[in-house]
Design an enzyme around this catalytic site. Structure first.
Site, PDB file in Angstrom:
ATOM      1  N   ASP A  15       0.251  13.581  42.093  1.00 31.84           N
ATOM      2  CA  ASP A  15       1.352  13.490  42.135  1.00 31.84           C
ATOM      3  C   ASP A  15       2.101  14.381  43.055  1.00 31.84           C
ATOM      4  OD1 ASP A  15       3.934  12.326  42.825  1.00 31.84           O
ATOM      5  OD2 ASP A  15       4.310  11.192  40.292  1.00 31.84           O
ATOM      6  N   ASN A  29       8.164   4.694  56.565  1.00 30.89           N
ATOM      7  CA  ASN A  29       8.966   3.477  57.432  1.00 30.89           C
ATOM      8  C   ASN A  29       8.930   3.938  58.896  1.00 30.89           C
ATOM      9  OD1 ASN A  29      11.349   2.719  56.630  1.00 30.89           O
ATOM     10  ND2 ASN A  29       9.785   2.103  54.950  1.00 30.89           N
ATOM     11  N   VAL A  38       4.409   5.322  47.959  1.00 32.85           N
ATOM     12  CA  VAL A  38       4.765   7.404  47.988  1.00 32.85           C
ATOM     13  C   VAL A  38       6.032   8.167  48.231  1.00 32.85           C
ATOM     14  CG1 VAL A  38       3.771   8.065  50.352  1.00 32.85           C
ATOM     15  CG2 VAL A  38       3.860   9.357  48.396  1.00 32.85           C
ATOM     16  N   ASP A  39       6.457   6.588  49.575  1.00 35.36           N
ATOM     17  CA  ASP A  39       7.856   6.326  49.813  1.00 35.36           C
ATOM     18  C   ASP A  39       8.948   6.590  48.508  1.00 35.36           C
ATOM     19  OD1 ASP A  39       9.847   7.222  51.370  1.00 35.36           O
ATOM     20  OD2 ASP A  39       9.718   4.942  53.648  1.00 35.36           O
ATOM     21  N   TYR A 126      -0.019   0.310  54.609  1.00 34.16           N
ATOM     22  CA  TYR A 126      -0.216  -0.304  55.818  1.00 34.16           C
ATOM     23  C   TYR A 126      -2.066  -0.425  55.765  1.00 34.16           C
ATOM     24  CZ  TYR A 126       4.521   1.508  57.080  1.00 34.16           C
ATOM     25  OH  TYR A 126       5.782   0.642  57.660  1.00 34.16           O
TER      26      TYR A 126
HETATM   27  N1  AR6 Z   1       1.472  10.650  44.746  1.00 29.21           N
HETATM   28  C1  AR6 Z   1       1.118  11.107  46.443  1.00 29.21           C
HETATM   29  N2  AR6 Z   1      -0.043   9.759  46.480  1.00 29.21           N
HETATM   30  C2  AR6 Z   1       0.722   8.716  46.302  1.00 29.21           C
HETATM   31  C3  AR6 Z   1       2.066   8.588  45.845  1.00 29.21           C
HETATM   32  C4  AR6 Z   1       2.351  10.120  44.918  1.00 29.21           C
HETATM   33  N3  AR6 Z   1       3.461   9.577  44.486  1.00 29.21           N
HETATM   34  N4  AR6 Z   1       1.803   7.191  45.393  1.00 29.21           N
HETATM   35  C5  AR6 Z   1       1.276   6.477  46.357  1.00 29.21           C
HETATM   36  N5  AR6 Z   1       0.764   7.333  46.722  1.00 29.21           N
HETATM   37  P1  AR6 Z   1       1.510   3.403  50.621  1.00 29.21           P
HETATM   38  P2  AR6 Z   1       1.427   3.437  53.941  1.00 29.21           P
HETATM   39  C6  AR6 Z   1      -0.884   7.059  47.531  1.00 29.21           C
HETATM   40  O1  AR6 Z   1       1.764   2.222  50.329  1.00 29.21           O
HETATM   41  O2  AR6 Z   1      -0.479   3.424  53.556  1.00 29.21           O
HETATM   42  C7  AR6 Z   1       5.917   2.063  51.797  1.00 29.21           C
HETATM   43  O3  AR6 Z   1       7.009   1.238  51.422  1.00 29.21           O
HETATM   44  C8  AR6 Z   1      -1.054   5.999  47.447  1.00 29.21           C
HETATM   45  O4  AR6 Z   1      -2.344   5.370  46.400  1.00 29.21           O
HETATM   46  O5  AR6 Z   1       2.705   4.693  49.730  1.00 29.21           O
HETATM   47  O6  AR6 Z   1       1.671   5.000  54.639  1.00 29.21           O
HETATM   48  C9  AR6 Z   1       6.772   3.549  53.097  1.00 29.21           C
HETATM   49  O7  AR6 Z   1       7.939   3.116  53.018  1.00 29.21           O
HETATM   50  C10 AR6 Z   1      -1.697   5.952  48.841  1.00 29.21           C
HETATM   51  O8  AR6 Z   1      -3.119   6.082  48.725  1.00 29.21           O
HETATM   52  O9  AR6 Z   1       2.104   4.391  52.471  1.00 29.21           O
HETATM   53  C11 AR6 Z   1       5.702   2.093  54.446  1.00 29.21           C
HETATM   54  O10 AR6 Z   1       6.596   0.158  54.713  1.00 29.21           O
HETATM   55  C12 AR6 Z   1      -1.441   6.709  50.304  1.00 29.21           C
HETATM   56  O11 AR6 Z   1      -0.582   7.315  49.168  1.00 29.21           O
HETATM   57  C13 AR6 Z   1       4.274   2.089  53.473  1.00 29.21           C
HETATM   58  O12 AR6 Z   1       5.000   1.637  52.160  1.00 29.21           O
HETATM   59  C14 AR6 Z   1      -0.127   6.366  50.925  1.00 29.21           C
HETATM   60  O13 AR6 Z   1       0.077   4.457  50.726  1.00 29.21           O
HETATM   61  C15 AR6 Z   1       3.239   2.978  53.703  1.00 29.21           C
HETATM   62  O14 AR6 Z   1       1.799   2.637  53.751  1.00 29.21           O
END
Ligand code: AR6
Length: 177
Positions: A15, A29, A38-39, A126
């Site tokens: 994490d 975003n 993750v955001d 995304y």
């Molecule tokens: N630690 C590490 N990785 C994580 C965590 C965590 N706590 N939580 C999720 N991931 P995403 P994107 C992984 O969707 O595709 C948001 O709503 C997750 O499993 O977070 O760049 C923003 O506000 C995946 O492998 O980011 C934007 O609107 C990776 O992090 C949008 O999502 C990225 O998934 C950005 O989308």
């Protein structure tokens, strides 16, 4: 794990909010006002002060990066970057993803940071194919390190097995043992 010159690049299952590094990178975003994935996890762990600081930044274009404090996080800083939304691959997605990594690394150097942890930018909501995204991440980091020597610890944090396999494979292929 791979050691390039003075810097250790590692792929870790975990994490990102728990990482004790100088900066963690947020896959944000364009609004920088929080979201899911993750955001959302980073904003929850850092507390409301993070949202307050983000709200005065005025957003961030895709491929660029901005820095804030980490507040309640173990990391002192959060580097917010915006990866591209995958749209089939012919809309400049690869170049934008590369920019997101490079601009995050440039901010880290500007702030004289030594350790930084990245999530898999764009591979969640995304929709960027993880195989391509992992190759771009590892290649961009490696190219960046060729002309910068202040970073000593770069972590690629994976949240599931698929990501772990993909980023490990990309690292192994770029730096065969
Ligand atoms: N630690 C590490 N990785 C994580 C965590 C965590 N706590 N939580 C999720 N991931 P995403 P994107 C992984 O969707 O595709 C948001 O709503 C997750 O499993 O977070 O760049 C923003 O506000 C995946 O492998 O980011 C934007 O609107 C990776 O992090 C949008 O999502 C990225 O998934 C950005 O989308």
């Amino acid at each position: 794990m791979f050691c390039k010159d003075q810097c250790i690049i590692s792929v870790i299952m975990g994490d990102i909010v728990e990482q004790k590094v100088d900066a963690i990178v947020n896959a944000a975003n364009n609004s920088l006002l929080g979201g899911g994935g993750v955001d959302g996890a980073i904003h929850r762990a850092a507390g409301l002060q993070l949202l307050e600081e983000c709200s005065i930044l005025g957003g961030c274009p895709t491929g660029e990066a901005r820095i804030t404090q980490g507040y309640r996080l173990p990391a002192r800083w959060v580097i917010h970057t915006v990866g591209p939304v995958w749209d089939g691959g012919n809309s400049g997605e690869e170049v934008m993803l590369e920019s997101a990594y490079r601009n995050s690394l440039e901010l880290a150097v500007e702030y004289e940071l030594q350790s930084i942890a990245f999530p898999g930018i764009s591979i969640g909501a995304y929709g960027f194919p993880v195989g391509k995204a992992s190759v771009i991440a590892v290649r961009t980091i490696s190219e960046f390190l060729a002309s910068n020597d202040t970073l000593t610890d770069i972590r690629l944090i994976c949240f599931n097995e698929t990501a772990l396999l993909s980023y490990s494979k990309a690292l192994d292929e770029l730096f065969p043992r």
